[in-house]
Design an enzyme around this catalytic site. Structure first.
Site, PDB file in Angstrom:
ATOM      1  N   SER A   1      64.833 -37.143 -52.666  1.00 54.95           N
ATOM      2  CA  SER A   1      66.107 -36.053 -51.571  1.00 54.95           C
ATOM      3  C   SER A   1      65.271 -35.146 -51.478  1.00 54.95           C
ATOM      4  O   SER A   1      64.778 -34.505 -52.190  1.00 54.95           O
ATOM      5  CB  SER A   1      66.921 -36.382 -52.513  1.00 54.95           C
ATOM      6  OG  SER A   1      68.152 -35.310 -51.584  1.00 54.95           O
TER       7      SER A   1
ATOM      8  N   TYR B   1      73.330 -32.548 -59.234  1.00 54.38           N
ATOM      9  CA  TYR B   1      72.198 -33.638 -58.354  1.00 54.38           C
ATOM     10  C   TYR B   1      70.803 -32.784 -57.635  1.00 54.38           C
ATOM     11  O   TYR B   1      69.694 -33.343 -57.944  1.00 54.38           O
ATOM     12  CB  TYR B   1      73.211 -33.831 -57.174  1.00 54.38           C
ATOM     13  CG  TYR B   1      72.545 -34.688 -55.822  1.00 54.38           C
ATOM     14  CD1 TYR B   1      71.898 -35.885 -56.214  1.00 54.38           C
ATOM     15  CD2 TYR B   1      72.048 -34.441 -54.613  1.00 54.38           C
ATOM     16  CE1 TYR B   1      71.653 -37.345 -55.477  1.00 54.38           C
ATOM     17  CE2 TYR B   1      70.571 -35.286 -54.445  1.00 54.38           C
ATOM     18  CZ  TYR B   1      70.875 -36.247 -54.022  1.00 54.38           C
ATOM     19  OH  TYR B   1      70.043 -37.190 -53.340  1.00 54.38           O
TER      20      TYR B   1
END
Length: 217
Positions: A111, A122
């Site tokens: 990401s 995350y």
């Protein structure tokens, strides 16, 4: 090709759409947070398609992103899917490739958060994925297995809360819009082809500058 996920209806719908384009696609219902089931699920995959030479680690869990309310469950769920699953699935499938003398590919979907200051589970997990990609590439290169990663930014998918018909405008990133799934898919196809063989251990950012040029969300 085998696709996996927890929602059987969505898997069936995806297979019907892909097979309509003359592809050979099947599915396995698979919760990637359940690490103990990896060997069993891989055995099913081998029975359906025989030896497998490409693994795309694209299962992801976003979780709660408010630092002061993140729970241990949020944290564990995120790391089980985004890190622990990636590690052990890569371990098992690389052993399979080596045993069958397959010079295949492992592609980890990271990401743009892998470049940002990390405080959420995350973001931390995507930093871990980026580091693991480099380490795994070095570990498996002697066997002819190519390992790389892709780091998307905001992309027009449900994970970004995008729905069919919504605008892809995203003013806070330099490119001004979300990536399209096709753009991520084309990059994945390139990295897993012979054209990408000399790219090793890299996480390629396809993020419109959201991670590489700015730290804005």
């Amino acid at each position: 090709m085998i696709i996996t996920g927890r929602n059987e209806k969505r898997l069936k719908d995806a297979c019907e759409e892909l097979n309509a384009d003359a592809l050979r696609v099947d599915y396995i219902v698979w919760d990637h947070s359940e690490i103990e089931g990896i060997s069993e699920h891989l055995d099913k995959a081998f029975q359906k398609f025989g030896p497998i030479d490409i693994l795309v680690n694209n299962a992801g869990y976003h979780g709660n992103q408010d630092f002061f309310t993140v729970t241990e469950k949020d944290y564990d769920n995120t790391f089980d899917v985004n890190v622990k699953n990636v590690f052990f699935l890569s371990q098992k499938l690389s052993q399979h490739m080596i045993a069958h003398k397959l010079q295949g590919n492992i592609l980890n979907i990271s990401s743009a958060s892998a470049m940002k200051p990390a405080w959420s589970p995350y973001e931390i997990s995507k930093w871990a994925c980026r580091g693991f990609t480099r380490g795994l590439a070095r570990e498996l290169a002697p066997y002819g297995i190519t390992v790389n990663g892709i780091a998307p930014g905001p992309t027009a998918t449900r994970m970004s809360h995008w729905q069919e018909g919504d605008s892809i405008t995203w003013p806070s990133i330099p490119k001004g819009r979300m990536a399209l799934p096709e753009e991520i898919g084309n990059l994945a196809a390139y990295l897993c082809s012979d054209l990408g063989r000399m790219i090793l251990g890299e996480t390629v950012f396809c993020d419109g500058g959201s991670g590489t040029l700015t730290v804005n969300k």
